[in-house]
Each structure stands twice: as structure tokens, then as C-alpha cells.
Scaffold this motif. Structure first.
Motif, PDB file in Angstrom:
ATOM      1  N   LEU A  37      44.532  28.335  27.625  1.00  0.00           N
ATOM      2  CA  LEU A  37      44.361  28.938  28.938  1.00  0.00           C
ATOM      3  C   LEU A  37      42.892  28.935  29.361  1.00  0.00           C
ATOM      4  O   LEU A  37      42.562  28.598  30.497  1.00  0.00           O
ATOM      5  N   ARG A  38      41.988  29.288  28.432  1.00  0.00           N
ATOM      6  CA  ARG A  38      40.548  29.232  28.727  1.00  0.00           C
ATOM      7  C   ARG A  38      40.123  27.812  29.051  1.00  0.00           C
ATOM      8  O   ARG A  38      39.346  27.583  29.980  1.00  0.00           O
ATOM      9  N   ALA A  39      40.629  26.856  28.284  1.00  0.00           N
ATOM     10  CA  ALA A  39      40.265  25.454  28.500  1.00  0.00           C
ATOM     11  C   ALA A  39      40.775  24.953  29.851  1.00  0.00           C
ATOM     12  O   ALA A  39      40.119  24.151  30.507  1.00  0.00           O
ATOM     13  N   ALA A  40      41.913  25.424  30.293  1.00  0.00           N
ATOM     14  CA  ALA A  40      42.459  25.010  31.595  1.00  0.00           C
ATOM     15  C   ALA A  40      41.670  25.619  32.743  1.00  0.00           C
ATOM     16  O   ALA A  40      41.513  24.991  33.793  1.00  0.00           O
ATOM     17  N   LEU A  41      41.155  26.811  32.561  1.00  0.00           N
ATOM     18  CA  LEU A  41      40.416  27.489  33.615  1.00  0.00           C
ATOM     19  C   LEU A  41      39.126  26.761  33.965  1.00  0.00           C
ATOM     20  O   LEU A  41      38.767  26.635  35.138  1.00  0.00           O
ATOM     21  N   PHE A  42      38.423  26.247  32.959  1.00  0.00           N
ATOM     22  CA  PHE A  42      37.134  25.591  33.181  1.00  0.00           C
ATOM     23  C   PHE A  42      37.247  24.400  34.146  1.00  0.00           C
ATOM     24  O   PHE A  42      36.570  24.384  35.171  1.00  0.00           O
ATOM     25  N   PRO A  43      38.068  23.386  33.864  1.00  0.00           N
ATOM     26  CA  PRO A  43      38.132  22.269  34.816  1.00  0.00           C
ATOM     27  C   PRO A  43      38.740  22.676  36.162  1.00  0.00           C
ATOM     28  O   PRO A  43      38.352  22.141  37.205  1.00  0.00           O
ATOM     29  N   LEU A  44      39.653  23.619  36.155  1.00  0.00           N
ATOM     30  CA  LEU A  44      40.248  24.058  37.416  1.00  0.00           C
ATOM     31  C   LEU A  44      39.167  24.636  38.337  1.00  0.00           C
ATOM     32  O   LEU A  44      39.042  24.235  39.493  1.00  0.00           O
ATOM     33  N   VAL A  45      38.380  25.538  37.818  1.00  0.00           N
ATOM     34  CA  VAL A  45      37.320  26.159  38.624  1.00  0.00           C
ATOM     35  C   VAL A  45      36.226  25.140  38.950  1.00  0.00           C
ATOM     36  O   VAL A  45      35.802  25.006  40.094  1.00  0.00           O
ATOM     37  N   LEU A  46      35.781  24.415  37.948  1.00  0.00           N
ATOM     38  CA  LEU A  46      34.673  23.488  38.126  1.00  0.00           C
ATOM     39  C   LEU A  46      35.011  22.361  39.103  1.00  0.00           C
ATOM     40  O   LEU A  46      34.268  22.107  40.055  1.00  0.00           O
ATOM     41  N   LEU A  47      36.119  21.677  38.884  1.00  0.00           N
ATOM     42  CA  LEU A  47      36.467  20.539  39.745  1.00  0.00           C
ATOM     43  C   LEU A  47      36.802  20.976  41.166  1.00  0.00           C
ATOM     44  O   LEU A  47      36.455  20.292  42.131  1.00  0.00           O
ATOM     45  N   THR A  48      37.458  22.101  41.309  1.00  0.00           N
ATOM     46  CA  THR A  48      37.769  22.598  42.647  1.00  0.00           C
ATOM     47  C   THR A  48      36.490  22.930  43.399  1.00  0.00           C
ATOM     48  O   THR A  48      36.318  22.528  44.561  1.00  0.00           O
ATOM     49  N   THR A  49      35.576  23.628  42.749  1.00  0.00           N
ATOM     50  CA  THR A  49      34.307  23.985  43.390  1.00  0.00           C
ATOM     51  C   THR A  49      33.487  22.746  43.704  1.00  0.00           C
ATOM     52  O   THR A  49      32.908  22.628  44.794  1.00  0.00           O
ATOM     53  N   MET A  50      33.422  21.805  42.779  1.00  0.00           N
ATOM     54  CA  MET A  50      32.658  20.573  43.012  1.00  0.00           C
ATOM     55  C   MET A  50      33.244  19.776  44.171  1.00  0.00           C
ATOM     56  O   MET A  50      32.520  19.299  45.038  1.00  0.00           O
ATOM     57  N   THR A  51      34.560  19.626  44.199  1.00  0.00           N
ATOM     58  CA  THR A  51      35.210  18.778  45.194  1.00  0.00           C
ATOM     59  C   THR A  51      35.180  19.373  46.590  1.00  0.00           C
ATOM     60  O   THR A  51      34.943  18.663  47.565  1.00  0.00           O
ATOM     61  N   TYR A  52      35.411  20.663  46.721  1.00  0.00           N
ATOM     62  CA  TYR A  52      35.566  21.258  48.044  1.00  0.00           C
ATOM     63  C   TYR A  52      34.352  22.028  48.552  1.00  0.00           C
ATOM     64  O   TYR A  52      34.272  22.312  49.743  1.00  0.00           O
ATOM     65  N   VAL A  53      33.407  22.368  47.676  1.00  0.00           N
ATOM     66  CA  VAL A  53      32.256  23.153  48.116  1.00  0.00           C
ATOM     67  C   VAL A  53      30.947  22.407  47.886  1.00  0.00           C
ATOM     68  O   VAL A  53      30.213  22.103  48.826  1.00  0.00           O
ATOM     69  N   VAL A  54      30.654  22.112  46.630  1.00  0.00           N
ATOM     70  CA  VAL A  54      29.335  21.589  46.269  1.00  0.00           C
ATOM     71  C   VAL A  54      29.105  20.162  46.760  1.00  0.00           C
ATOM     72  O   VAL A  54      28.124  19.887  47.462  1.00  0.00           O
ATOM     73  N   MET A  55      29.976  19.230  46.393  1.00  0.00           N
ATOM     74  CA  MET A  55      29.704  17.823  46.700  1.00  0.00           C
ATOM     75  C   MET A  55      29.720  17.497  48.191  1.00  0.00           C
ATOM     76  O   MET A  55      28.892  16.696  48.637  1.00  0.00           O
ATOM     77  N   PRO A  56      30.589  18.080  49.004  1.00  0.00           N
ATOM     78  CA  PRO A  56      30.458  17.795  50.439  1.00  0.00           C
ATOM     79  C   PRO A  56      29.084  18.210  50.991  1.00  0.00           C
ATOM     80  O   PRO A  56      28.473  17.471  51.762  1.00  0.00           O
ATOM     81  N   ALA A  57      28.577  19.368  50.553  1.00  0.00           N
ATOM     82  CA  ALA A  57      27.258  19.818  51.019  1.00  0.00           C
ATOM     83  C   ALA A  57      26.140  18.931  50.471  1.00  0.00           C
ATOM     84  O   ALA A  57      25.232  18.534  51.207  1.00  0.00           O
ATOM     85  N   VAL A  58      26.209  18.604  49.190  1.00  0.00           N
ATOM     86  CA  VAL A  58      25.174  17.789  48.562  1.00  0.00           C
ATOM     87  C   VAL A  58      25.136  16.389  49.160  1.00  0.00           C
ATOM     88  O   VAL A  58      24.060  15.852  49.432  1.00  0.00           O
ATOM     89  N   THR A  59      26.294  15.779  49.377  1.00  0.00           N
ATOM     90  CA  THR A  59      26.295  14.417  49.932  1.00  0.00           C
ATOM     91  C   THR A  59      25.781  14.390  51.362  1.00  0.00           C
ATOM     92  O   THR A  59      25.110  13.443  51.758  1.00  0.00           O
ATOM     93  N   ARG A  60      26.069  15.438  52.149  1.00  0.00           N
ATOM     94  CA  ARG A  60      25.498  15.497  53.501  1.00  0.00           C
ATOM     95  C   ARG A  60      23.984  15.637  53.434  1.00  0.00           C
ATOM     96  O   ARG A  60      23.256  14.981  54.162  1.00  0.00           O
ATOM     97  N   LEU A  61      23.503  16.491  52.540  1.00  0.00           N
ATOM     98  CA  LEU A  61      22.076  16.739  52.409  1.00  0.00           C
ATOM     99  C   LEU A  61      21.324  15.498  51.925  1.00  0.00           C
ATOM    100  O   LEU A  61      20.256  15.172  52.421  1.00  0.00           O
ATOM    101  N   LEU A  62      21.899  14.794  50.956  1.00  0.00           N
ATOM    102  CA  LEU A  62      21.217  13.646  50.341  1.00  0.00           C
ATOM    103  C   LEU A  62      21.678  12.309  50.893  1.00  0.00           C
ATOM    104  O   LEU A  62      21.344  11.259  50.325  1.00  0.00           O
ATOM    105  N   ARG A  63      22.412  12.315  51.984  1.00  0.00           N
ATOM    106  CA  ARG A  63      22.965  11.074  52.541  1.00  0.00           C
ATOM    107  C   ARG A  63      21.939   9.964  52.749  1.00  0.00           C
ATOM    108  O   ARG A  63      22.204   8.822  52.398  1.00  0.00           O
ATOM    109  N   PRO A  64      20.741  10.260  53.294  1.00  0.00           N
ATOM    110  CA  PRO A  64      19.777   9.155  53.465  1.00  0.00           C
ATOM    111  C   PRO A  64      19.383   8.495  52.129  1.00  0.00           C
ATOM    112  O   PRO A  64      19.170   7.298  52.082  1.00  0.00           O
ATOM    113  N   TRP A  65      19.288   9.272  51.072  1.00  0.00           N
ATOM    114  CA  TRP A  65      18.916   8.730  49.772  1.00  0.00           C
ATOM    115  C   TRP A  65      20.061   7.936  49.143  1.00  0.00           C
ATOM    116  O   TRP A  65      19.844   6.954  48.451  1.00  0.00           O
ATOM    117  N   LEU A  66      21.286   8.392  49.383  1.00  0.00           N
ATOM    118  CA  LEU A  66      22.437   7.713  48.784  1.00  0.00           C
ATOM    119  C   LEU A  66      22.619   6.343  49.396  1.00  0.00           C
ATOM    120  O   LEU A  66      23.035   5.422  48.773  1.00  0.00           O
TER     121      LEU A  66
END
Length: 188
Positions: A159-188
Motif C-alpha cells: 500500500l505504501r509502495a502504491a501511494l508513492f507513484p500515485l501521488v508523484l506521477l499525478t502531481t508531475m503530470t497534472y501540476v508540475v510538468m505543465p507549469a515547468v514546460t510553459r516556463l522553460l518552453r524557449p529552452w526546450l
């Protein structure tokens, strides 16, 4: 298709993201926005659907309809469905043109922001995707280890092991990476 079926075929399928870009006819933006909300709601009911959303800037006639499915097979079930065909027939009366269509898998989906030029753009080099992913995921892992792990120490390991990727991947996919890619778009 189950995970075990996919593994038996010799590979583990990655989720696939499909982006369809449309330009609404002049004076039909409101109607097209309603259409876009309806088609994403319909897609969300299909098996294997992970996300369905619309990206639209208020000062633009351009709409980006984004579908994410667990496998290509799930995506094609939606794409070939009679329900989608009915929605497409309605879109033809509201849209001036379909401007682009893209299907992406894996890390590429984190580094893609729909735009008019996106149809001809390649994903960034893998080293850039790796570097930005590493820098973006580190604070999340640190926070997870500091605040969540102590609270779940008594939970069973699976259960602990399932929680880590669930929280991490959801946050990365829907919160962090959309903001980061917009911010760093000229460099990418």
C-alpha cells in the motif's frame, strides 16, 4: 486489455495522449466550447480513459482537445466509436478547420504544450527531458519522504509502495510538468 495480457505480448504499453487542435468558426466560439466540453465528457466514460480536457485561451478561436488513454488500443476504441463519430459530425458545423492531430507516449507528453506550431515540432532532446524531470521530481520526492512517509510507516508495504507513484506521477503530470514546460518552453 489487462496488464498481464500486455506483458505476455512481450512489452508493457505506455499511456498515450492524443491532442486534436481545432479552430472554431468566427462567431461560434461559445458553441464550440460547449462541443469541446461535451466530447471530453463523452471520452471520459470510455474504458482506459485517464484524462480528457480542453485547452483554450479566451482571446483565441483555437481549441486543443486532449485525451489520455491507458493504451493505444483503448484510444482507438474511442476514436473508432460511433459516439465519437457523432461528435465529429457536429464539430464540422462549428469548426473552420482541424489544425493538428498528435499522438504521444511516455515522457514526451510531459514536454508538449499544444500550439499552432506544435504539429511540426519534435519533442525536446532526451537529455533535456531527463534533466528537467530530475530537477522537477526531486522536491516532490523530498516532500513525500519528509511528510507522507512518516504518516504511512505503519501501512503494509504494498500500500505504501502504491501511494508513492500515485501521488508523484499525478502531481508531475497534472501540476508540475505543465507549469515547468510553459516556463522553460524557449529552452526546450
Amino acid at each position: 486489455m489487462s496488464t498481464s495480457d500486455t506483458r505476455r505480448r512481450g512489452r508493457l504499453e505506455e499511456p498515450v495522449t492524443a491532442v486534436y487542435s481545432w479552430r472554431a468558426k468566427p462567431g461560434r466560439i461559445g458553441e464550440f466550447a460547449e462541443w469541446a466540453r461535451g466530447v471530453t465528457a463523452e471520452a471520459a466514460r470510455f474504458p482506459g480513459n485517464l484524462a480528457a480536457t480542453v485547452v483554450h485561451n479566451e482571446d483565441s478561436r483555437d481549441f486543443h482537445v486532449v485525451h489520455q488513454f491507458a493504451t493505444r488500443r483503448d484510444l482507438h476504441t474511442w476514436l473508432d466509436s460511433p459516439e465519437r463519430q457523432r461528435w465529429l459530425a457536429q464539430a464540422r458545423t462549428l469548426a473552420a478547420t482541424k489544425t493538428a492531430q498528435q499522438h504521444r507516449t511516455g515522457l514526451e507528453t510531459w514536454f508538449h504544450v499544444p500550439s499552432e506550431a506544435a504539429a511540426t515540432m519534435k519533442p525536446p532532446p532526451r537529455w533535456k527531458m531527463w534533466l528537467i524531470s530530475l530537477v522537477s521530481v526531486y522536491p516532490l520526492v523530498l516532500g513525500f519522504q519528509a511528510w507522507v512517509v512518516p504518516l504511512t510507516a505503519s501501512w503494509p508495504l504494498p500500500l505504501r509502495a502504491a501511494l508513492f507513484p500515485l501521488v508523484l506521477l499525478t502531481t508531475m503530470t497534472y501540476v508540475v510538468m505543465p507549469a515547468v514546460t510553459r516556463l522553460l518552453r524557449p529552452w526546450l
